[in-house]
Design an enzyme around this catalytic site. Structure first.
Site, mmCIF file in Angstrom:
data_model
loop_
_atom_site.group_PDB
_atom_site.id
_atom_site.type_symbol
_atom_site.label_atom_id
_atom_site.label_comp_id
_atom_site.label_asym_id
_atom_site.label_seq_id
_atom_site.Cartn_x
_atom_site.Cartn_y
_atom_site.Cartn_z
ATOM 1 C CB CYS A 168 28.824 29.125 42.823
ATOM 2 S SG CYS A 168 29.061 29.205 44.323
ATOM 3 C CB CYS A 178 31.702 31.152 43.767
ATOM 4 S SG CYS A 178 31.291 29.359 44.147
#
Length: 102
Positions: A31, A34
């Site tokens: 991600c 993230c």
């Protein structure tokens, strides 16, 4: 304080039984947002000794992610006295995460 990696084995002890506020970062390695938030989470762990900062990889710990209905990542959740007291979704400023756990 270092960021604590959460698993099904230590989640109850580290989060639900903690005697201080806990910030949990639900993330995945693939991600992008993230990864962007990773350094921010590390900063909070280093700068705020009164907050326990934890990371939970949703791909490795899917049961916990499902338990807290994490549908989007990154999701940040604050816990106090074993209860979820707030949630923030997405890449957000550091101040938003600090507000979440105060």
């Amino acid at each position: 304080m270092a960021v604590i990696k959460l698993t099904t084995e230590n989640f109850e002890q580290e989060v639900m039984q903690a005697d201080q506020p806990v910030l949990v970062d639900f993330y995945a390695d693939w991600c992008g947002p993230c990864q962007m938030m990773g350094p921010v989470v590390e900063e909070i762990a280093d700068e705020m000794p009164d907050i326990k900062v934890c990371k939970l990889n949703i791909d490795e710990q899917i049961e916990i992610a499902q338990r807290f209905r994490v549908m989007t990542i990154p999701t940040f959740m604050a816990f106090k006295n074993g209860e979820s007291v707030g949630k923030q979704i997405g890449a957000v400023p550091k101040s938003a995460l600090l507000d979440l756990v105060k």
